[in-house]
Design a protein around this motif. Sequence first.
Motif, PDB file in Angstrom:
ATOM      1  N   VAL A 138       0.913  -1.264  -0.024  1.00 45.17           N
ATOM      2  CA  VAL A 138      -0.172  -0.144  -0.076  1.00 45.17           C
ATOM      3  C   VAL A 138       0.897   1.301  -0.032  1.00 45.17           C
ATOM      4  CG1 VAL A 138      -1.612   1.327   1.359  1.00 45.17           C
ATOM      5  CG2 VAL A 138      -1.949  -1.097   1.177  1.00 45.17           C
ATOM      6  N   LYS A 154       1.081  -4.092   3.577  1.00 48.14           N
ATOM      7  CA  LYS A 154       0.166  -5.144   2.775  1.00 48.14           C
ATOM      8  C   LYS A 154       0.273  -5.271   1.181  1.00 48.14           C
ATOM      9  CE  LYS A 154      -3.647  -7.806   1.677  1.00 48.14           C
ATOM     10  NZ  LYS A 154      -3.403  -9.078   1.788  1.00 48.14           N
ATOM     11  N   ILE A 157      -1.084  -5.441  -2.247  1.00 50.19           N
ATOM     12  CA  ILE A 157      -2.573  -5.616  -2.726  1.00 50.19           C
ATOM     13  C   ILE A 157      -2.897  -6.247  -3.923  1.00 50.19           C
ATOM     14  CG2 ILE A 157      -2.700  -3.258  -1.418  1.00 50.19           C
ATOM     15  CD1 ILE A 157      -2.477  -2.019  -4.167  1.00 50.19           C
ATOM     16  N   GLY A 171      -4.524  -4.022  -7.575  1.00 51.59           N
ATOM     17  CA  GLY A 171      -5.136  -3.851  -6.383  1.00 51.59           C
ATOM     18  C   GLY A 171      -6.431  -4.464  -6.266  1.00 51.59           C
ATOM     19  N   LEU A 191      -8.599  -4.890  -3.152  1.00 52.01           N
ATOM     20  CA  LEU A 191      -9.323  -3.668  -2.517  1.00 52.01           C
ATOM     21  C   LEU A 191     -10.651  -3.540  -3.354  1.00 52.01           C
ATOM     22  CD1 LEU A 191      -6.012  -1.355  -2.244  1.00 52.01           C
ATOM     23  CD2 LEU A 191      -7.307  -2.787  -0.655  1.00 52.01           C
TER      24      LEU A 191
END
Length: 267
Positions: free
Chosen positions: A118, A156, A158, A162, A165
């Motif tokens: 992140v 973290k 991701i 991503g 998320l």
Amino acid sequence: RIFEVIDETADIVNTDASIELSGVRGELEFSNVSFIYADGTRALEDVSIKVEPGETIALVGGSGGGKSTIINLIPRLYDVSSGAILIDGQDIKGVTLESLRAEMALVSQDVTLFNDTVAANISFGDPAATSQDIQEAAIAADAHDFIMALPSGYDKIIGEDGDSLSGGQKQRLSIARAILRDAPILLLDEATSALDAESEAKVQAALERLSNGRTSIVIAHRLSTVQNADRIYVLDGGKIVETGTHKQLSKKRGGIYARLWGLQSGS
């Protein structure tokens, strides 16, 4: 095929006469700008827009009206066919690409994230940022709480693009990047259009904090997100057909903006 792409010569490059753009206040002007794509499609015709430092303007209208073309011309992804774009009175064709693009930040509907932490994804806005800088940007973007709820927090990984998320979380990381970049010109390209109502509210609040004190150009389909813009420009067929505030345009009988506002607000 890959090497053919890598070896392709860029159409837009610096010249020996290009100068550095620095000390930007954020005044942005489109002076009688027209643009025609290589296939002959006319995207803009005689567009003139003046944005004072710190102002927010919105570009609205139907698909194909020329909104995204305007956004793409500012960092010189394309060059104007005629007319000029000026920042603080300086024609952007006369400055280096690196110094031009360093003065702007982009938050778009499609967020590009990398299979990294992140923190690394946020610091893409400023590779020299410290851990404190990254955290402060995340707090301002309303991203800190959900980051701390992740296993390993800012460390973290991701996933590619991503994929671990939600859409709203990705968008807030993109906003944190823009905050960290701290550029005087902000380009917002339908930054909330793909979000649900709850995520949109959080992202919109973060965008308002980001826009404060910056020259902001906003593309929006949801007109509720641009009601507070200093001016709204309605584009149709590559031309500006209406200009004014939300209050002025929403009361204009028979106007394009008034019709769109009526459809979206149910009034």
